[in-house]
Design a protein around this motif. Sequence first.
Motif, PDB file in Angstrom:
ATOM      1  N   LEU A  22       0.809  -1.213   0.000  1.00  0.00           N
ATOM      2  CA  LEU A  22       0.000   0.000   0.000  1.00  0.00           C
ATOM      3  C   LEU A  22       0.847   1.271   0.000  1.00  0.00           C
ATOM      4  O   LEU A  22       0.310   2.375  -0.079  1.00  0.00           O
ATOM      5  N   LEU A  23       2.160   1.110   0.102  1.00  0.00           N
ATOM      6  CA  LEU A  23       3.116   2.218  -0.017  1.00  0.00           C
ATOM      7  C   LEU A  23       4.376   1.636  -0.647  1.00  0.00           C
ATOM      8  O   LEU A  23       5.259   1.138   0.042  1.00  0.00           O
ATOM      9  N   GLN A  24       4.440   1.698  -1.970  1.00  0.00           N
ATOM     10  CA  GLN A  24       5.397   0.858  -2.681  1.00  0.00           C
ATOM     11  C   GLN A  24       6.786   1.469  -2.863  1.00  0.00           C
ATOM     12  O   GLN A  24       7.717   0.766  -3.262  1.00  0.00           O
ATOM     13  N   GLU A  46       7.096 -18.547  -3.552  1.00  0.00           N
ATOM     14  CA  GLU A  46       7.524 -17.962  -4.827  1.00  0.00           C
ATOM     15  C   GLU A  46       6.295 -17.409  -5.546  1.00  0.00           C
ATOM     16  O   GLU A  46       5.471 -18.168  -6.054  1.00  0.00           O
ATOM     17  N   LEU A  47       6.176 -16.111  -5.573  1.00  0.00           N
ATOM     18  CA  LEU A  47       5.072 -15.492  -6.300  1.00  0.00           C
ATOM     19  C   LEU A  47       5.358 -15.555  -7.793  1.00  0.00           C
ATOM     20  O   LEU A  47       6.501 -15.354  -8.230  1.00  0.00           O
ATOM     21  N   ASP A  48       4.327 -15.830  -8.594  1.00  0.00           N
ATOM     22  CA  ASP A  48       4.543 -15.858 -10.034  1.00  0.00           C
ATOM     23  C   ASP A  48       4.392 -14.446 -10.611  1.00  0.00           C
ATOM     24  O   ASP A  48       4.047 -13.498  -9.903  1.00  0.00           O
ATOM     25  N   GLU A  49       4.675 -14.336 -11.897  1.00  0.00           N
ATOM     26  CA  GLU A  49       4.679 -13.019 -12.531  1.00  0.00           C
ATOM     27  C   GLU A  49       3.321 -12.335 -12.434  1.00  0.00           C
ATOM     28  O   GLU A  49       3.234 -11.121 -12.216  1.00  0.00           O
ATOM     29  N   ARG A  50       2.270 -13.114 -12.560  1.00  0.00           N
ATOM     30  CA  ARG A  50       0.935 -12.531 -12.468  1.00  0.00           C
ATOM     31  C   ARG A  50       0.660 -11.993 -11.069  1.00  0.00           C
ATOM     32  O   ARG A  50       0.068 -10.919 -10.907  1.00  0.00           O
ATOM     33  N   ASP A  51       1.096 -12.735 -10.040  1.00  0.00           N
ATOM     34  CA  ASP A  51       0.934 -12.264  -8.664  1.00  0.00           C
ATOM     35  C   ASP A  51       1.632 -10.924  -8.462  1.00  0.00           C
ATOM     36  O   ASP A  51       1.063  -9.981  -7.907  1.00  0.00           O
ATOM     37  N   VAL A  52       2.885 -10.874  -8.907  1.00  0.00           N
ATOM     38  CA  VAL A  52       3.684  -9.663  -8.722  1.00  0.00           C
ATOM     39  C   VAL A  52       3.060  -8.487  -9.460  1.00  0.00           C
ATOM     40  O   VAL A  52       2.959  -7.371  -8.927  1.00  0.00           O
ATOM     41  N   THR A  53       2.628  -8.735 -10.685  1.00  0.00           N
ATOM     42  CA  THR A  53       1.999  -7.675 -11.470  1.00  0.00           C
ATOM     43  C   THR A  53       0.731  -7.160 -10.796  1.00  0.00           C
ATOM     44  O   THR A  53       0.464  -5.955 -10.770  1.00  0.00           O
ATOM     45  N   THR A  54      -0.035  -8.078 -10.231  1.00  0.00           N
ATOM     46  CA  THR A  54      -1.258  -7.681  -9.533  1.00  0.00           C
ATOM     47  C   THR A  54      -0.949  -6.776  -8.349  1.00  0.00           C
ATOM     48  O   THR A  54      -1.584  -5.730  -8.152  1.00  0.00           O
ATOM     49  N   ILE A  55       0.037  -7.157  -7.540  1.00  0.00           N
ATOM     50  CA  ILE A  55       0.378  -6.349  -6.363  1.00  0.00           C
ATOM     51  C   ILE A  55       1.002  -5.024  -6.788  1.00  0.00           C
ATOM     52  O   ILE A  55       0.655  -3.956  -6.257  1.00  0.00           O
ATOM     53  N   ASP A  56       1.892  -5.073  -7.773  1.00  0.00           N
ATOM     54  CA  ASP A  56       2.479  -3.830  -8.278  1.00  0.00           C
ATOM     55  C   ASP A  56       1.388  -2.869  -8.746  1.00  0.00           C
ATOM     56  O   ASP A  56       1.502  -1.643  -8.597  1.00  0.00           O
ATOM     57  N   GLY A  57       0.333  -3.437  -9.309  1.00  0.00           N
ATOM     58  CA  GLY A  57      -0.742  -2.622  -9.855  1.00  0.00           C
ATOM     59  C   GLY A  57      -1.601  -1.937  -8.812  1.00  0.00           C
ATOM     60  O   GLY A  57      -2.406  -1.057  -9.146  1.00  0.00           O
ATOM     61  N   LEU A  58      -1.440  -2.325  -7.540  1.00  0.00           N
ATOM     62  CA  LEU A  58      -2.202  -1.655  -6.490  1.00  0.00           C
ATOM     63  C   LEU A  58      -1.781  -0.192  -6.360  1.00  0.00           C
ATOM     64  O   LEU A  58      -2.583   0.659  -5.968  1.00  0.00           O
ATOM     65  N   GLY A  59      -0.499   0.055  -6.662  1.00  0.00           N
ATOM     66  CA  GLY A  59       0.011   1.425  -6.730  1.00  0.00           C
ATOM     67  C   GLY A  59      -0.257   2.258  -5.501  1.00  0.00           C
ATOM     68  O   GLY A  59      -0.556   3.449  -5.592  1.00  0.00           O
ATOM     69  N   GLY A  60      -0.169   1.645  -4.327  1.00  0.00           N
ATOM     70  CA  GLY A  60      -0.576   2.326  -3.109  1.00  0.00           C
ATOM     71  C   GLY A  60       0.333   3.466  -2.689  1.00  0.00           C
ATOM     72  O   GLY A  60       1.539   3.446  -2.913  1.00  0.00           O
ATOM     73  N   GLU A  61      -0.260   4.476  -2.061  1.00  0.00           N
ATOM     74  CA  GLU A  61       0.476   5.591  -1.468  1.00  0.00           C
ATOM     75  C   GLU A  61      -0.038   5.827  -0.047  1.00  0.00           C
ATOM     76  O   GLU A  61      -0.136   6.974   0.399  1.00  0.00           O
ATOM     77  N   GLU A  62      -0.396   4.758   0.640  1.00  0.00           N
ATOM     78  CA  GLU A  62      -0.984   4.881   1.975  1.00  0.00           C
ATOM     79  C   GLU A  62       0.114   4.827   3.030  1.00  0.00           C
ATOM     80  O   GLU A  62       0.589   3.755   3.406  1.00  0.00           O
ATOM     81  N   ARG A  63       0.506   5.990   3.517  1.00  0.00           N
ATOM     82  CA  ARG A  63       1.563   6.086   4.523  1.00  0.00           C
ATOM     83  C   ARG A  63       0.947   5.954   5.911  1.00  0.00           C
ATOM     84  O   ARG A  63       0.034   6.706   6.272  1.00  0.00           O
ATOM     85  N   LEU A  64       1.453   5.021   6.707  1.00  0.00           N
ATOM     86  CA  LEU A  64       0.931   4.783   8.041  1.00  0.00           C
ATOM     87  C   LEU A  64       1.789   5.420   9.127  1.00  0.00           C
ATOM     88  O   LEU A  64       1.305   5.674  10.225  1.00  0.00           O
ATOM     89  N   VAL A  65       3.055   5.645   8.830  1.00  0.00           N
ATOM     90  CA  VAL A  65       3.989   6.257   9.783  1.00  0.00           C
ATOM     91  C   VAL A  65       4.320   7.652   9.257  1.00  0.00           C
ATOM     92  O   VAL A  65       5.048   7.793   8.275  1.00  0.00           O
ATOM     93  N   ASP A  66       3.769   8.655   9.919  1.00  0.00           N
ATOM     94  CA  ASP A  66       3.865  10.012   9.362  1.00  0.00           C
ATOM     95  C   ASP A  66       3.973  11.064  10.468  1.00  0.00           C
ATOM     96  O   ASP A  66       3.112  11.927  10.606  1.00  0.00           O
ATOM     97  N   PRO A  67       5.052  11.012  11.258  1.00  0.00           N
ATOM     98  CA  PRO A  67       5.194  11.994  12.334  1.00  0.00           C
ATOM     99  C   PRO A  67       5.480  13.395  11.784  1.00  0.00           C
ATOM    100  O   PRO A  67       5.949  13.550  10.655  1.00  0.00           O
TER     101      PRO A  67
END
Length: 266
Positions: free
Chosen positions: A159-161, A239-260
């Motif tokens: 979620l924050l890549q 071992e994640l396959d190429e489709r798995d990795v592409t799917t997660i990469d595609g989430l494109g998250g920018e959700e920062r949880l640690v933000d002091p």
Amino acid sequence: MVADERFELGLGTYKNTDPAECAATVEMALDVGYRHVDTAQMYDNEAAVGRGIERAPVDREDVFLATKVHPENLAYEDVLDTTEESLEKLGTDYVDLLYVHWPAKAYDAEETLSALDELHDEGRIEHVGLSNFTPALLDEARDHLDAPVFAHQVEMHPLLQQETLHEYAVEHDHWLVAYSPIARGEVFDVPEIREIADKHGVTPAQVSLAWLVQKENVAAIPKATGAHVRENWEARELELDERDVTTIDGLGGEERLVDPEMAPWN
């Protein structure tokens, strides 16, 4: 980058402040197979981490031990003095990696990093690390340091890549170390990650960890206690396959949880 097979998946100890539980968790993790243990002055558990390492059936030289200097301790003399205090608490003559925890409060690139260089020259630290830096601050640090930057530790998960910092790590050949690598449990709520986990018969946490450590120059330090220590370690076998990795990469998250407020991006 200095290759070190101990480093890829480590044990994070953030918020593990009960001395008995922390020591037992470190001991158990090393018995399971972990060789990278991460702590910090700010975590207030270095003594417990040291006891866990001492009790474990693993020689000290086989453990990659990392700690971080508190942002209030980053003046030149304070870096030297508090690092000695950390070594005493940890029960060791050296740490494998010492980070600047945050480039904030007492941080001054020239003063702080010259102290780290001195500790490196004296053999009190094997490697120099930075944490929570921006690319501009990384450039500045590299200009001041004589020792190479071994690792840069940041929040990183599906979620924050951290694509920019990952590209920087590959270009400059250092580790990018992911803290909060399962997004404090939020990966369990991501349908795509749950689907991949079901496909492989694993947990969403293991999927997130596998996605990270399969990346070039990336390590992860999930914090865990109890059964989760072993579960996280077993993510190395997934071992994640190429489709798995592409799917997660595609989430494109920018959700920062640690933000002091002191974070350099604020």
